[in-house]
Design an enzyme around this catalytic site. Sequence first.
Site, PDB file in Angstrom:
ATOM      1  N   CYS A   1      24.204  -4.301 -27.832  1.00 53.68           N
ATOM      2  CA  CYS A   1      24.014  -4.833 -29.192  1.00 53.68           C
ATOM      3  C   CYS A   1      22.881  -4.084 -29.903  1.00 53.68           C
ATOM      4  O   CYS A   1      21.741  -4.059 -29.433  1.00 53.68           O
ATOM      5  CB  CYS A   1      23.722  -6.326 -29.077  1.00 53.68           C
ATOM      6  SG  CYS A   1      22.955  -7.027 -30.526  1.00 53.68           S
TER       7      CYS A   1
ATOM      8  N   CYS B   1      19.754  -5.953 -30.615  1.00 53.60           N
ATOM      9  CA  CYS B   1      18.919  -6.203 -29.437  1.00 53.60           C
ATOM     10  C   CYS B   1      18.083  -4.958 -29.163  1.00 53.60           C
ATOM     11  O   CYS B   1      16.899  -5.056 -28.817  1.00 53.60           O
ATOM     12  CB  CYS B   1      19.780  -6.537 -28.228  1.00 53.60           C
ATOM     13  SG  CYS B   1      20.773  -8.005 -28.484  1.00 53.60           S
TER      14      CYS B   1
END
Length: 751
Positions: free
Chosen positions: A63, A66
């Site tokens: 991600c 992230c």
Amino acid sequence: MMPGPGCWSVSVAAVFILAVAVSQVRGGLYSPDEPLVSLAGATRSLLLGSSSSWLAEFYASWCGHCAAFRPTWSALARDVQDWRPAVYLAVLDCAEESNSNTCNEFGVTGYPTLQFFKAFAGSPSEGVRVPASSVQEIRQHIIDRLEEQKESPPPACPPLEPISAPELEQFFANNNEAYLAVIFEDAKMYMGREVALDMVQYEGVSVRRVVKDQTDLVEKFNVSSFPAGFLISKNGSTSRINLGEETRSAYAKFLRSLPGVQRGKHALIGWSETSLVATESPKRQADSAKVYMADLESALHYSLRVEVARFATLDGERLKALSNFINVLRKYFPARPYLRTLLNSANSWLRARAKTKVSYKDFEDVLNNKNQAQKAVLSSDVRYVGCQGSKPQFRGFPCSLWTLFHVLTVQASEVATLGRIRPAPREVLLAMRGYVQHFFGCRECAQHFERMAQESMRNVRSLDEAIVWLWERHNRVNKRLAGAQSEDPAFPKVQWPTAALCPLCQSKADMSWNLPSVLDFLKAHFGKKNLADEYLEDEEVLLEKQKTAHNATQKRDKRDVTDEEKKSEIIQNRDDTENTLDDPREDDDEEKSDAYDKKPEAHPHQRPSIIKMKHVSHLQVEEEILDLDSYGPNMFPSRSLQDSSLHKGNHALHPKTLVEPRDAEFDEAAVRDRLLKRGVDANYLIGVVVERGEVNWKGRWVKMLEVGFSRLDISLCVVLYFLSSMCLLAMYLYMSLRTRCLRQRCSYLQV
Ligand code: FAD
């Protein structure tokens, strides 16, 4: 260090030595040398029932957000590392499939998710969400959460509430410390509490705060400006702490340098050495001019088994989004034969449950082909080829998801050119939008995509425009992400396709796109002919694995059946036998018609009927026709031939005239409602109608007539009918004999 009211001393906390066997996950964003704890394999035992508080980050290594948040989290971990063991920072990579059940259990539905667990928390649901903001904001959140734990604070936590005048008077009588540092500050300030936590691991000094409106102490210490610090020694002396600047770090540095103040011995939980036995997937050779089926199947596996699995129950818009996703997959995904069967099953299963609530566990049974009634399989792990990153945390799933949707937009247009069906221009885009909105774990990515969709998706008027829309939006994302943390240095984000891939697509002079060439290129690149099957696991092998897993589960399930369950099974079996004795073949047929399309449970008042309808699925026939189109002889020649003969046969059996237009929405709930209004139990009839696209009117009326009667009822009727006929016959014979006798006797008498 002085233990606060309700707090035990740090030295007591230090005896809580946890031998934690943790392992670094393959694609993890964090490394063992950071002051973090990996929760892999030990989430429950670490977060629950712990004498420490925990702030955990649940993330997905693929991600982008992230990856962008990683520096903040690492900086925070360093910033509060001295607050251990009062509070620990931990991480878990939910992208790693071995962790996905844990992430689901802890209610993680998007990444990154921060959850605070108070000391001695008893269940995953006690996790409190903390926004993934700045280091300072998260640090203050930690303090707020720690302060809330008045009844059972972490034993190592110093008192965070302001000290009262009587407490101050008695401090050295009650505590074995050499110093007490008192920080006067505004009530809104956090510095006093931060310094107190910074000194958790140090012995010899305690830190307490006094807030501005504690006038008794403010006047006693003659404080006129805030913040201000005082050091009180055990020998009774009090002095103003004079620092160059009144900051947290200056205070901590000063206090740590006091004579007699030293770091205590604390056994802290750390990132275990076992973490270093990380295994990376082997490097796979990929050609950037090809699209790999292995990537597409990996996207399917990950989206359906990991992303969707985060939702224990599916209903409403989310269920609809899943259903639409599966529907476009089964229509346009050029799947291998067994995967195609699985997608068809999943589609029928979901359609039969539209507008209800389904559990993911039941849906997973369909994905795992649990009843083994047909050859249907979905790959059981990820194997990225074109989407393999130079490091495990790069590329992977989001890359494969983009690729999957590009392929679907192109396939929808390919299918349309064959003329069998006419897909709606935005069908694939809307399915993608629904999937991203409801399931894509990178929530910020989903929000960005939704904004783009809201802006212009409605303007898409043709299948070609859909292809170009997605390409154009993907390039916007590429532009935004160029140089970001999530970018794989080996695969820089570029405006795609590059000149090397498509020399005619972009003008060298002004870099403008030549749209007709781009469209041609996209159709060729994401077309069926460009799909490479290297590194794909053979479907027979996948099926074998599925069988082995199935047998293992069955064995386990058998062991788990309790006496109680056995009893109820016996009762159930007895009922079933009674019902099937009439005609065992009927159930066989039904099972063959669709392995998963279990009809909704019968109404409790209903009894099984002797007249069983047949499931003749015209939808299936159409799906099979699509089959022919979607895997060409160049990909799977033998299967393609096998199936074509099969489909032709089927087609002859089910004339097209009986088939409802494929794209017309079949409103099962409306049909159900109408039938209920007429006093007919719609559940009973639904088996006829759930097979969208076909309504078997004959079967339906036959079905209506049987409502309320069981097979046994009808069998008894037949027997009674037969017996009464026999009685009547006997009576008739008796009467006619008797009449004849009487006549004979009369004629005899006359004679
Ligand atoms: P990707 O961008 O994933 O592309 C995959 C492959 O598609 C490339 O290898 C190339 O062959 C091909 N390709 C590239 N560009 C195009 C194009 N324009 N048209 C057609 N094919 C193309 N990450 C974030 O950090 N922030 C976000 O907001 C964000 N939003 C996302 C939204 C969605 C819907 C998706 C699916 C992903 C999103 N991501 C986001 C992830 C990000 O876009 C990348 O997928 C990820 O960084 C991996 O990049 P990659 O280098 O593998 O190439």
